[in-house]
Design a protein around this motif. Structure first.
Motif, PDB file in Angstrom:
ATOM      1  N   VAL A  18      42.335 -59.262  59.449  1.00  0.00           N
ATOM      2  CA  VAL A  18      43.527 -58.669  58.837  1.00  0.00           C
ATOM      3  C   VAL A  18      44.445 -59.758  58.284  1.00  0.00           C
ATOM      4  CG1 VAL A  18      45.646 -57.367  59.346  1.00  0.00           C
ATOM      5  CG2 VAL A  18      43.442 -56.543  60.174  1.00  0.00           C
ATOM      6  N   ALA A  19      44.678 -60.803  59.063  1.00  0.00           N
ATOM      7  CA  ALA A  19      45.537 -61.897  58.605  1.00  0.00           C
ATOM      8  C   ALA A  19      44.938 -62.582  57.385  1.00  0.00           C
ATOM      9  CB  ALA A  19      45.762 -62.905  59.729  1.00  0.00           C
ATOM     10  N   MET A  20      43.609 -62.735  57.364  1.00  0.00           N
ATOM     11  CA  MET A  20      42.961 -63.378  56.233  1.00  0.00           C
ATOM     12  C   MET A  20      43.106 -62.522  54.977  1.00  0.00           C
ATOM     13  SD  MET A  20      39.064 -64.753  55.797  1.00  0.00           S
ATOM     14  CE  MET A  20      38.346 -63.125  55.791  1.00  0.00           C
ATOM     15  N   ILE A  24      45.109 -63.519  51.575  1.00  0.00           N
ATOM     16  CA  ILE A  24      44.473 -63.568  50.252  1.00  0.00           C
ATOM     17  C   ILE A  24      45.247 -62.722  49.257  1.00  0.00           C
ATOM     18  CG2 ILE A  24      42.407 -62.859  48.956  1.00  0.00           C
ATOM     19  CD1 ILE A  24      40.776 -63.765  51.425  1.00  0.00           C
ATOM     20  N   VAL A  25      45.666 -61.525  49.666  1.00  0.00           N
ATOM     21  CA  VAL A  25      46.456 -60.661  48.777  1.00  0.00           C
ATOM     22  C   VAL A  25      47.762 -61.353  48.401  1.00  0.00           C
ATOM     23  CG1 VAL A  25      47.732 -58.487  48.667  1.00  0.00           C
ATOM     24  CG2 VAL A  25      45.404 -58.519  49.566  1.00  0.00           C
ATOM     25  N   SER A  26      48.427 -61.945  49.383  1.00  0.00           N
ATOM     26  CA  SER A  26      49.674 -62.664  49.109  1.00  0.00           C
ATOM     27  C   SER A  26      49.426 -63.858  48.193  1.00  0.00           C
ATOM     28  CB  SER A  26      50.322 -63.132  50.404  1.00  0.00           C
ATOM     29  OG  SER A  26      50.735 -62.038  51.163  1.00  0.00           O
ATOM     30  N   MET A  51      48.054 -67.215  56.521  1.00  0.00           N
ATOM     31  CA  MET A  51      46.987 -68.176  56.775  1.00  0.00           C
ATOM     32  C   MET A  51      47.216 -68.910  58.104  1.00  0.00           C
ATOM     33  SD  MET A  51      44.687 -67.744  54.670  1.00  0.00           S
ATOM     34  CE  MET A  51      44.627 -66.550  53.380  1.00  0.00           C
ATOM     35  N   GLN A  52      48.477 -69.164  58.445  1.00  0.00           N
ATOM     36  CA  GLN A  52      48.766 -69.756  59.752  1.00  0.00           C
ATOM     37  C   GLN A  52      48.389 -68.795  60.875  1.00  0.00           C
ATOM     38  OE1 GLN A  52      52.922 -70.698  59.513  1.00  0.00           O
ATOM     39  NE2 GLN A  52      52.595 -72.557  58.310  1.00  0.00           N
ATOM     40  N   MET A  53      48.665 -67.517  60.686  1.00  0.00           N
ATOM     41  CA  MET A  53      48.295 -66.520  61.688  1.00  0.00           C
ATOM     42  C   MET A  53      46.777 -66.419  61.810  1.00  0.00           C
ATOM     43  SD  MET A  53      51.044 -65.557  63.067  1.00  0.00           S
ATOM     44  CE  MET A  53      50.400 -64.234  64.072  1.00  0.00           C
ATOM     45  N   ARG A  54      46.068 -66.524  60.688  1.00  0.00           N
ATOM     46  CA  ARG A  54      44.609 -66.484  60.723  1.00  0.00           C
ATOM     47  C   ARG A  54      44.070 -67.621  61.583  1.00  0.00           C
ATOM     48  NH1 ARG A  54      40.875 -69.465  58.414  1.00  0.00           N
ATOM     49  NH2 ARG A  54      42.361 -70.399  56.994  1.00  0.00           N
ATOM     50  N   ILE A  55      44.605 -68.806  61.387  1.00  0.00           N
ATOM     51  CA  ILE A  55      44.169 -69.967  62.171  1.00  0.00           C
ATOM     52  C   ILE A  55      44.464 -69.743  63.655  1.00  0.00           C
ATOM     53  CG2 ILE A  55      44.623 -72.419  62.609  1.00  0.00           C
ATOM     54  CD1 ILE A  55      45.060 -72.647  59.529  1.00  0.00           C
ATOM     55  N   PHE A  56      45.630 -69.189  63.957  1.00  0.00           N
ATOM     56  CA  PHE A  56      45.985 -68.901  65.347  1.00  0.00           C
ATOM     57  C   PHE A  56      44.999 -67.912  65.965  1.00  0.00           C
ATOM     58  CE2 PHE A  56      48.081 -65.908  68.234  1.00  0.00           C
ATOM     59  CZ  PHE A  56      48.364 -66.764  69.284  1.00  0.00           C
TER      60      PHE A  56
END
Length: 75
Positions: A18-20, A24-26, A51-56
Protein backbone atom coordinates in the motif's frame (compact mmCIF):
# COMPACT_ATOMS: atom_id res chain seq x y z
CA UNK A 1 2.58 -17.59 18.72
CA UNK A 2 3.64 -18.52 15.17
CA UNK A 3 0.10 -17.88 13.86
CA UNK A 4 0.20 -14.39 15.34
CA UNK A 5 3.59 -13.72 13.74
CA UNK A 6 2.37 -14.96 10.35
CA UNK A 7 -0.65 -12.65 10.57
CA UNK A 8 1.66 -9.81 11.58
CA UNK A 9 3.94 -10.62 8.65
CA UNK A 10 1.04 -10.58 6.20
CA UNK A 11 -0.12 -7.23 7.61
CA UNK A 12 3.40 -5.79 7.22
CA UNK A 13 3.58 -7.07 3.65
CA UNK A 14 0.22 -5.52 2.77
CA UNK A 15 1.25 -2.24 4.39
CA UNK A 16 4.46 -2.30 2.31
CA UNK A 17 2.51 -2.72 -0.93
CA UNK A 18 0.00 0.00 0.00
CA UNK A 19 2.78 2.44 0.90
CA UNK A 20 4.60 1.63 -2.34
CA UNK A 21 1.50 2.18 -4.51
CA UNK A 22 0.63 5.42 -2.74
CA UNK A 23 4.24 6.58 -3.15
CA UNK A 24 4.21 5.80 -6.87
CA UNK A 25 0.91 7.66 -7.36
CA UNK A 26 2.30 10.65 -5.45
CA UNK A 27 5.50 10.48 -7.48
CA UNK A 28 3.54 10.58 -10.74
CA UNK A 29 1.51 13.57 -9.50
CA UNK A 30 4.69 15.34 -8.46
CA UNK A 31 6.35 14.64 -11.81
CA UNK A 32 3.36 16.12 -13.61
CA UNK A 33 3.48 19.26 -11.46
CA UNK A 34 7.23 19.65 -11.99
CA UNK A 35 6.73 19.34 -15.73
CA UNK A 36 4.36 22.30 -15.47
CA UNK A 37 7.07 24.24 -13.62
CA UNK A 38 5.31 24.59 -10.28
CA UNK A 39 8.34 23.31 -8.33
CA UNK A 40 8.22 21.11 -5.20
CA UNK A 41 4.70 20.40 -4.05
CA UNK A 42 2.69 18.65 -1.40
CA UNK A 43 2.65 15.62 -3.71
CA UNK A 44 6.47 15.52 -3.63
CA UNK A 45 6.47 15.55 0.16
CA UNK A 46 3.78 12.87 0.24
CA UNK A 47 5.76 10.73 -2.21
CA UNK A 48 8.86 10.96 -0.04
CA UNK A 49 6.87 10.10 3.08
CA UNK A 50 5.23 7.08 1.42
CA UNK A 51 8.58 5.73 0.27
CA UNK A 52 9.95 6.15 3.80
CA UNK A 53 6.95 4.22 5.13
CA UNK A 54 7.56 1.50 2.53
CA UNK A 55 11.13 1.09 3.76
CA UNK A 56 9.90 0.94 7.36
CA UNK A 57 7.30 -1.73 6.57
CA UNK A 58 9.83 -3.76 4.59
CA UNK A 59 12.23 -3.69 7.54
CA UNK A 60 9.40 -4.72 9.86
CA UNK A 61 8.49 -7.63 7.58
CA UNK A 62 12.11 -8.78 7.47
CA UNK A 63 12.37 -8.65 11.26
CA UNK A 64 9.19 -10.71 11.59
CA UNK A 65 10.56 -13.31 9.15
CA UNK A 66 13.79 -13.49 11.16
CA UNK A 67 11.78 -13.93 14.36
CA UNK A 68 9.66 -16.69 12.78
CA UNK A 69 12.78 -18.50 11.56
CA UNK A 70 14.44 -18.12 14.96
CA UNK A 71 11.43 -19.52 16.77
CA UNK A 72 11.10 -22.37 14.24
CA UNK A 73 14.75 -23.31 14.83
CA UNK A 74 14.23 -23.53 18.57
CA UNK A 75 11.53 -26.19 18.39
Amino acid sequence: MNTFLVILLIAAMIATVVAMVRGIVSFLQEATMQAKGDGPSAAALKSNRMMQMRIFFQALAILIVVLILFLAGRT
